[in-house]
Structures are given as structure tokens and as C-alpha cells.
Scaffold this motif. Structure first.
Motif, mmCIF file in Angstrom:
data_model
loop_
_atom_site.group_PDB
_atom_site.id
_atom_site.type_symbol
_atom_site.label_atom_id
_atom_site.label_comp_id
_atom_site.label_asym_id
_atom_site.label_seq_id
_atom_site.Cartn_x
_atom_site.Cartn_y
_atom_site.Cartn_z
ATOM 1 N N UNK A 104 39.030 75.640 -6.851
ATOM 2 C CA UNK A 104 38.661 74.230 -6.987
ATOM 3 C C UNK A 104 39.002 73.458 -5.710
ATOM 4 N N UNK A 105 38.230 72.452 -5.440
ATOM 5 C CA UNK A 105 38.481 71.551 -4.321
ATOM 6 C C UNK A 105 39.684 70.671 -4.673
ATOM 7 N N UNK A 106 40.692 70.624 -3.781
ATOM 8 C CA UNK A 106 41.908 69.848 -4.027
ATOM 9 C C UNK A 106 42.024 68.783 -2.942
ATOM 10 N N UNK A 107 42.208 67.538 -3.381
ATOM 11 C CA UNK A 107 42.396 66.404 -2.474
ATOM 12 C C UNK A 107 43.693 65.719 -2.870
ATOM 13 N N UNK A 108 44.512 65.400 -1.860
ATOM 14 C CA UNK A 108 45.774 64.723 -2.130
ATOM 15 C C UNK A 108 45.928 63.543 -1.175
ATOM 16 N N UNK A 109 46.092 62.363 -1.745
ATOM 17 C CA UNK A 109 46.364 61.151 -0.965
ATOM 18 C C UNK A 109 47.873 61.083 -0.748
ATOM 19 N N UNK A 110 48.277 60.938 0.500
ATOM 20 C CA UNK A 110 49.696 60.938 0.838
ATOM 21 C C UNK A 110 50.056 59.765 1.732
ATOM 22 N N UNK A 111 51.364 59.622 1.938
ATOM 23 C CA UNK A 111 51.875 58.701 2.961
ATOM 24 C C UNK A 111 53.075 59.379 3.609
ATOM 25 N N UNK A 128 44.112 53.451 1.236
ATOM 26 C CA UNK A 128 44.978 53.146 0.097
ATOM 27 C C UNK A 128 44.172 52.502 -1.031
ATOM 28 N N UNK A 129 43.292 51.564 -0.693
ATOM 29 C CA UNK A 129 42.450 50.925 -1.705
ATOM 30 C C UNK A 129 41.496 51.931 -2.347
ATOM 31 N N UNK A 130 40.987 52.858 -1.548
ATOM 32 C CA UNK A 130 40.129 53.922 -2.077
ATOM 33 C C UNK A 130 40.896 54.752 -3.100
ATOM 34 N N UNK A 131 42.137 55.115 -2.768
ATOM 35 C CA UNK A 131 42.976 55.889 -3.679
ATOM 36 C C UNK A 131 43.210 55.125 -4.982
ATOM 37 N N UNK A 132 43.538 53.850 -4.870
ATOM 38 C CA UNK A 132 43.798 53.025 -6.053
ATOM 39 C C UNK A 132 42.544 52.921 -6.913
ATOM 40 N N UNK A 133 41.399 52.731 -6.271
ATOM 41 C CA UNK A 133 40.130 52.623 -7.009
ATOM 42 C C UNK A 133 39.824 53.917 -7.761
ATOM 43 N N UNK A 134 40.058 55.045 -7.104
ATOM 44 C CA UNK A 134 39.737 56.335 -7.717
ATOM 45 C C UNK A 134 40.746 56.753 -8.793
ATOM 46 N N UNK A 135 42.021 56.425 -8.577
ATOM 47 C CA UNK A 135 43.066 56.912 -9.488
ATOM 48 C C UNK A 135 43.561 55.863 -10.477
ATOM 49 N N UNK A 136 43.416 54.584 -10.111
ATOM 50 C CA UNK A 136 43.981 53.530 -10.942
ATOM 51 C C UNK A 136 45.480 53.385 -10.751
ATOM 52 N N UNK A 137 46.032 54.057 -9.753
ATOM 53 C CA UNK A 137 47.473 54.034 -9.502
ATOM 54 C C UNK A 137 47.761 53.643 -8.057
ATOM 55 N N UNK A 138 48.955 53.088 -7.846
ATOM 56 C CA UNK A 138 49.340 52.632 -6.509
ATOM 57 C C UNK A 138 50.389 53.516 -5.847
ATOM 58 N N UNK A 139 50.917 54.486 -6.571
ATOM 59 C CA UNK A 139 51.993 55.328 -6.037
ATOM 60 C C UNK A 139 51.434 56.580 -5.363
ATOM 61 N N UNK A 140 52.255 57.152 -4.492
ATOM 62 C CA UNK A 140 51.881 58.368 -3.775
ATOM 63 C C UNK A 140 52.720 59.533 -4.256
ATOM 64 N N UNK A 141 52.155 60.724 -4.238
ATOM 65 C CA UNK A 141 50.776 61.073 -3.932
ATOM 66 C C UNK A 141 49.890 60.864 -5.157
ATOM 67 N N UNK A 142 48.601 60.913 -4.926
ATOM 68 C CA UNK A 142 47.625 60.996 -6.016
ATOM 69 C C UNK A 142 46.797 62.238 -5.733
ATOM 70 N N UNK A 143 46.650 63.072 -6.753
ATOM 71 C CA UNK A 143 46.087 64.403 -6.579
ATOM 72 C C UNK A 143 44.846 64.562 -7.453
ATOM 73 N N UNK A 144 43.827 65.148 -6.837
ATOM 74 C CA UNK A 144 42.567 65.420 -7.514
ATOM 75 C C UNK A 144 42.271 66.906 -7.386
ATOM 76 N N UNK A 145 41.951 67.537 -8.500
ATOM 77 C CA UNK A 145 41.590 68.955 -8.509
ATOM 78 C C UNK A 145 40.205 69.075 -9.112
ATOM 79 N N UNK A 146 39.283 69.620 -8.326
ATOM 80 C CA UNK A 146 37.903 69.739 -8.796
ATOM 81 C C UNK A 146 37.285 68.398 -9.141
ATOM 82 N N UNK A 147 37.680 67.352 -8.415
ATOM 83 C CA UNK A 147 37.162 66.015 -8.668
ATOM 84 C C UNK A 147 37.836 65.288 -9.819
#
Length: 85
Positions: A2-9, A41-60
Motif C-alpha cells: 500500500x502507498x503510505x504517506x506521513x505528514x511530519x514536523x 499543514x492546512x492540507x494535512x488538517x483538511x485531509x485528516x481533520x486533526x492538527x497534531x503530528x504525525x498524520x498517517x495515511x495507508x492506501x489513501x
């Protein structure tokens, strides 16, 4: 795999722990470092609904942050998610 994407800081222990788990499992992931980029950061919040890091997506699919990733691993469910792609 699966495609894995992780938003980090930067300087985020939870981000480091999540990336470490994925690396130990030899999982390739796309890291999006939003440390100094308000648009990312705004993209991450829009996609996840969360403001904390990390936010992880697996297979979309948004799986949450480090705690949720570790819980999936403890429950024996993470490998199936990673291999379903």
C-alpha cells in the motif's frame, strides 16, 4: 504494498517513532515535512481533520497518528493494511 504517506514536523518524537516502525518493517513511505509550510499543514488538517503530528495515511485511508499506528501494530492489523495495496 500500500502507498503510505506521513505528514511530519521536525523535532517530533512521535513522528520519529512512527517513521522508525515503518522503516523497521521495510515499508517505503512518502514523508511530507510540514514544519515550515503552512499550506502543507492546512492540507494535512483538511485531509485528516486533526492538527497534531504525525498524520498517517495507508492506501489513501487516514489511520491517525503515531498512537493509532502503534495500536494497529500491537493488534496485528498493520501488516494486513500495508500489504493490501
Amino acid at each position: 504494498m500500500a502507498n503510505v504517506v506521513i505528514y511530519t514536523r521536525k523535532l517530533c518524537g512521535f513522528c520519529t517513532a512512527a517513521k522508525s516502525l515503518l522503516s523497521r518493517k521495510a515499508v517505503a513511505f512518502r514523508e511530507i515535512d510540514a514544519t515550515f509550510d503552512a499550506k502543507l499543514r492546512q492540507e494535512m488538517i483538511r485531509k485528516s481533520g486533526r492538527t497534531t503530528f504525525p498524520q498517517i495515511f495507508i492506501g489513501g485511508h487516514h489511520v491517525g497518528g503515531c498512537d493509532e499506528l502503534m495500536a494497529l501494530e500491537r493488534a496485528g492489523k498493520l501488516d494486513a493494511m500495508l500489504n493490501h495495496g
